[in-house]
Each structure stands twice: as C-alpha cells, then as structure tokens.
Design a protein around this motif. Structure first.
Motif, short mmCIF file in Angstrom:
data_model
loop_
_atom_site.label_atom_id
_atom_site.label_comp_id
_atom_site.label_asym_id
_atom_site.label_seq_id
_atom_site.Cartn_x
_atom_site.Cartn_y
_atom_site.Cartn_z
N GLN A 171 -8.85 63.49 -4.81
CA GLN A 171 -9.58 62.89 -6.20
C GLN A 171 -10.92 63.47 -5.60
O GLN A 171 -11.57 63.74 -6.80
CB GLN A 171 -9.53 61.40 -5.91
CG GLN A 171 -8.15 60.76 -6.38
CD GLN A 171 -7.23 61.30 -5.31
OE1 GLN A 171 -6.27 62.36 -5.57
NE2 GLN A 171 -6.96 60.37 -4.42
N PRO B 31 -7.84 62.94 -11.50
CA PRO B 31 -8.10 61.85 -12.00
C PRO B 31 -7.66 60.75 -11.21
O PRO B 31 -6.48 60.83 -10.65
CB PRO B 31 -7.36 61.82 -13.32
CG PRO B 31 -7.31 63.11 -13.63
CD PRO B 31 -7.11 63.94 -12.24
N LEU B 32 -8.32 59.62 -10.93
CA LEU B 32 -7.89 58.38 -10.15
C LEU B 32 -6.78 57.87 -10.72
O LEU B 32 -5.97 57.44 -9.86
CB LEU B 32 -9.13 57.64 -10.11
CG LEU B 32 -10.77 57.89 -9.73
CD1 LEU B 32 -11.44 56.72 -9.38
CD2 LEU B 32 -10.34 58.61 -8.45
N TYR C 14 -8.80 52.05 -5.72
CA TYR C 14 -9.69 52.66 -6.86
C TYR C 14 -10.13 51.45 -7.56
O TYR C 14 -11.37 51.20 -8.06
CB TYR C 14 -9.50 53.86 -7.67
CG TYR C 14 -9.25 55.18 -6.65
CD1 TYR C 14 -10.22 55.73 -6.08
CD2 TYR C 14 -7.93 55.66 -6.41
CE1 TYR C 14 -10.23 56.65 -5.06
CE2 TYR C 14 -7.94 56.95 -5.43
CZ TYR C 14 -9.25 57.37 -4.95
OH TYR C 14 -9.04 58.40 -4.00
N SER D 116 -15.68 61.57 -5.51
CA SER D 116 -14.95 61.64 -7.04
C SER D 116 -15.92 61.54 -7.86
O SER D 116 -16.93 60.74 -7.84
CB SER D 116 -13.92 60.41 -6.81
OG SER D 116 -13.59 60.24 -8.36
N ALA D 117 -15.91 62.24 -8.88
CA ALA D 117 -16.79 62.11 -10.04
C ALA D 117 -16.64 60.74 -10.85
O ALA D 117 -17.50 60.38 -11.29
CB ALA D 117 -16.36 63.27 -11.28
N GLU D 118 -15.59 60.08 -10.72
CA GLU D 118 -15.38 58.79 -11.21
C GLU D 118 -16.05 57.56 -10.41
O GLU D 118 -16.48 56.57 -11.02
CB GLU D 118 -14.08 58.61 -11.42
CG GLU D 118 -13.33 59.46 -12.52
CD GLU D 118 -11.97 59.05 -12.53
OE1 GLU D 118 -11.57 58.04 -13.13
OE2 GLU D 118 -10.93 60.17 -12.09
N THR D 119 -16.24 57.78 -9.09
CA THR D 119 -16.80 56.75 -8.37
C THR D 119 -18.43 56.81 -8.04
O THR D 119 -19.17 56.02 -7.61
CB THR D 119 -16.12 56.52 -7.25
OG1 THR D 119 -16.03 57.69 -6.11
CG2 THR D 119 -14.68 56.00 -7.40
N GLU E 71 -16.97 66.69 -9.69
CA GLU E 71 -17.22 67.54 -10.78
C GLU E 71 -17.04 68.99 -10.64
O GLU E 71 -16.71 69.31 -11.94
CB GLU E 71 -18.73 67.01 -11.05
CG GLU E 71 -19.15 65.62 -11.40
CD GLU E 71 -20.69 65.33 -11.39
OE1 GLU E 71 -21.33 66.48 -11.13
OE2 GLU E 71 -20.89 64.31 -11.37
#
Length: 201
Positions: free
Chosen positions: A50, A55-56, A78, A112-115, A137
């Motif tokens: 990740q 994607p998570l 997550y 992770s780009a999401e966290t 990213e």
C-alpha cells in the motif's frame, strides 16, 4: 565533504511513532494473538504494498478473501489506522523547526497516499518542510533509487549537499550510494547530540 544545505527526514521511526500494535492490542485478548495476526495476516510486507500505491480498499478486500475468519480485524487495519499513530517522536520532531531556519528541510517517506493526510493534519512539524516525496503517490518505495531521484529532481537538490536521516539501514545504504550524507537513526541515538557534533545544529 560538501557543506550541508538540505536535510531530508524519513517520518516513521524518526519523527513519528507508528506501530500497528497500538491498535491491535486493544482488539485481541493477548499479545500472542496480536503477534500472530501481524506476523501472518496483516504483515509488514503487505502494508508496504500500500506504501507502493496499491489502493487500501483493494488490499483490504483481497486480504479478507484470504483470511475470512479475520474479516472484521482486517477491515480495522485501515479503518482505524489513526489509532496506530503513537504520536511524535518529540525529541526529534522538535528539531525540524530550528533546522528549517538554517537549511532546506524535506521528507522522503514510505507511506500510503491515502493515510499521509491524517499525519500531516495531526503533526505540526510538517509546516516546516519545504516539500516531501511520498512513496504511495509515486508508486515506488525506498530503497528503490528511483524514489530518491524523484526527490533530487523535483527540488533540484545536490546529494553531496544533502543529509538524509532514516531508521532503515537499507534506505541509508541506497542514499549513501547515491552520494547523500547520511545518519542511520536508531532508538538509542540522541539525534540532537549527533547533529550538534556534526556542526549542523
């Protein structure tokens, strides 16, 4: 040795205390069950995928199919990720502001780009960084040299004039091969003392 103009920080293990144990010790009854889950189900190696941009939601769904008995616990990795943040490693993070007044300060992190937005919102030291490169990213992770080259190119840095601080020996080795000056941070190290001895602080 060139004079230092830039300082690049890794985040987890250097400026931020992140550990999945902080979450899962609340969920499982005993340490052995927590260790089993993190060593065999939601492993460090799985999380790195990740960090590399997967994607998570996709990672979670795949892992739940693999281990249906742990479906709820896997969702929490997550879903309750913020509870894995133990806080700033304050003796190090408080150095970022004074260092930013004398040097260009940056981040180079496997994250992770999401966290990463959760951490950026939570910790004030991010305000003193001129920029950062986040593996999720770029879809590359340290110690891949390509990630370091993205940092150097994006911010027009000369590695000879750049000090890189990371807690992972493999990441430090790559930085050294690319010409960075380096500090391999370990938990028993007084980073302020080391930087003072180097004439940086």
């Amino acid at each position: 040795m060139e004079q230092i103009k830039n300082i690049v920080f890794d985040f987890g293990g250097v400026l931020i205390d992140w550990n999945p144990v902080y979450l899962y010790r609340k969920i499982f009854k005993d340490q052995a069950e927590t260790e089993h889950f993190l060593n065999n189900v939601c492993t460090y190696q799985w999380n790195v995928l990740q960090d590399a941009g997967r994607p998570l939601a996709e990672a979670t769904a795949e892992k739940q199919q693999e281990f249906p008995a742990y479906k709820d616990e896997i969702a929490m990795y997550y879903g309750r990720w913020a509870e894995m943040l133990g806080g700033e490693i304050i003796e190090n993070s408080r150095l970022v502001k004074p260092l930013s007044e004398k040097y260009n300060t940056y981040g180079l992190t496997n994250w992770s780009a999401e966290t990463i937005p959760v951490a950026i919102e939570r910790y004030g030291f991010f305000n003193y960084l001129k920029g950062m490169v986040v593996s999720g990213e770029e879809k590359l992770v340290k110690p891949d040299p390509k990630l370091y080259y993205i940092l150097l190119d994006r911010f027009n840095l000369n590695p000879d004039e750049t000090l890189f601080i990371d807690d992972n020996a493999h990441n430090i080795d790559t930085a050294g091969l690319l010409g960075f000056q380096t500090i391999h941070f370990t938990p028993d190290m007084d980073l302020e003392e080391v930087l003072t001895e180097m004439g940086i602080l």
